[in-house]
Design an enzyme around this catalytic site. Sequence first.
Site, mmCIF file in Angstrom:
data_model
loop_
_atom_site.group_PDB
_atom_site.id
_atom_site.type_symbol
_atom_site.label_atom_id
_atom_site.label_comp_id
_atom_site.label_asym_id
_atom_site.label_seq_id
_atom_site.Cartn_x
_atom_site.Cartn_y
_atom_site.Cartn_z
ATOM 1 N N SER A 253 2.428 -30.064 19.660
ATOM 2 C CA SER A 253 1.684 -31.071 20.064
ATOM 3 C C SER A 253 1.745 -31.852 21.471
ATOM 4 C CB SER A 253 1.644 -32.036 18.865
ATOM 5 O OG SER A 253 2.387 -33.238 19.373
ATOM 6 N N LYS A 254 0.810 -32.239 22.206
ATOM 7 C CA LYS A 254 1.126 -32.701 23.295
ATOM 8 C C LYS A 254 1.721 -34.140 23.348
ATOM 9 C CE LYS A 254 -3.755 -33.944 23.965
ATOM 10 N NZ LYS A 254 -5.006 -33.687 24.667
ATOM 11 N N ARG A 255 1.607 -34.787 22.379
ATOM 12 C CA ARG A 255 2.457 -36.099 22.341
ATOM 13 C C ARG A 255 3.950 -35.745 22.174
ATOM 14 N NH1 ARG A 255 -0.958 -37.486 18.283
ATOM 15 N NH2 ARG A 255 -2.853 -36.930 19.623
ATOM 16 N N ARG A 256 4.299 -34.787 21.210
ATOM 17 C CA ARG A 256 5.653 -34.608 21.052
ATOM 18 C C ARG A 256 6.272 -33.630 22.070
ATOM 19 N NH1 ARG A 256 4.962 -33.608 15.241
ATOM 20 N NH2 ARG A 256 4.141 -31.602 15.904
ATOM 21 N N VAL A 259 3.770 -29.322 26.895
ATOM 22 C CA VAL A 259 2.973 -28.037 26.613
ATOM 23 C C VAL A 259 2.046 -27.785 27.641
ATOM 24 C CG1 VAL A 259 2.977 -28.386 24.132
ATOM 25 C CG2 VAL A 259 1.068 -29.826 25.476
#
Length: 479
Positions: A253-256, A259
Amino acid sequence: MDSIGDKPVRVRFAPSPTGYLHVGGARTALYNFLVARKAKLNGDEKASFILRIEDTDAERNRPEWTEGIISSLKWLGIDWDEGPYFQSQRSDLYAKAADFLFNSGNAYWCSCTREDVDSRTKGSATPGYDRYCRERGVAKSQNSVLRFKVPLNGSTTVNDLVRGAVNVENKNIEDFVIQKSDGSPLFVLANVVDDIDLSINLVIRGEEHLPNTFKMALIFDALRALYSNSEATDSPTYAHLPLLVNEKRQKLSKRRDRVAVEDFKEQGFLPQAMINYLALLGWGPGDDREFMSLDELTELFELEKVNKAPAFFDEKKLRHFNGVYIRNLSDEVFSELSMPFFDKAGLRFDLEKWKIMVSVVKERVETLDDVPKMVDFLFLESVEIDENSKAKVLNQEKSAEILFLARESFGKATWDTDVLKNQMLAICEKLDLKLGKAQAPVRLAITGRLIGPPLFEALVALGRDATIRRLTSALEWFK
Ligand code: GLU
């Protein structure tokens, strides 16, 4: 997949510009690109890879995302034969399709608010819209949305090259919205209309779109009559690519997770290493080969061999790949590619010093961003000494003697790697120490750290004066 029936392969990458190009998107683009390239290689001259920007969601899309996606694709070396097409410029097509679906009895207007639906379906076993307006003959208005009239019987099957035949009972598909009240199309509608209009015959995309595919297949069937005189009367073949997960097996995920392709570029990853690594996320050539050029990938890639299981995006492995690709560069190219990273590090760069280090540094870094960090001590007036390392050196027997003797012999030695090494070996003999042990205090004095590039090249690059100065100030530690 060299051709689809007797038709040239037409594949597409269709990103929504809501953020940076994600590694998952880049893999999708790559697989599409490889399929088209391979088809061409095998004689399907008209095989095409099409770029389509799905920018219908004006609130979430930004032109700079589109530019970023395009420049990341170009950086990776993924180019397209047709496009970019922009959905924002094709709204007439979607409006026409929506009208056709309404007029042919495949869609209806619905005036329910979310609250209406929620209050009716609270506690119901079937989530989603309850088909309330399906037979009510609601007229088009400012507040109505157009819903697809999903057949109540039968089932919809999607033949997927990766997952096989996947089937869903139609009664489990809700009457989904295809056009908003402002007249703009929903993703599912615009996506199918474009696939038809652009005669796409093979859809390769991420697994998260599989549930949409049933809806798309239904729309496709219902639109067939509208396009009956065009080529695209057969629905496309599908290939849904496995999810990418992190080391905890969570969906990337782009939050975690890191990427964005752009970030990897900025960190000094090479596009050829990225491409090679991305290709292996869900696919392999069937032997132990891991390192493959774009030409080899083109030759070997087979969509039919893509796995269903989630693929682990392992940044450590990517770093390792990148290191291998860096070592394969010529010294000249490596040096050239390192320049922007020196600029970014804001060091007072000196080409003569760097030239001495190029080949030894090339052997030791995994990314270009590591380069200035490894040789920063050459370009600084004085180095900052790492405190933990200093404590170790102060604790180590004979550190002061080593530094003292090194300063003495380096003061008059010919400034050459072999000579300096021999001087150091003589010190080792005198103090009865191994070379590695004896190098530690000198390395710390010179570079500020205990790990780094080969010491004698570093000394030669740094020069005699600075070396003596740093050894002298290190001797102060012992006072
Ligand atoms: N626009 C969709 C996305 O970015 C792509 C859908 C597709 O490839 O069909 O996820």
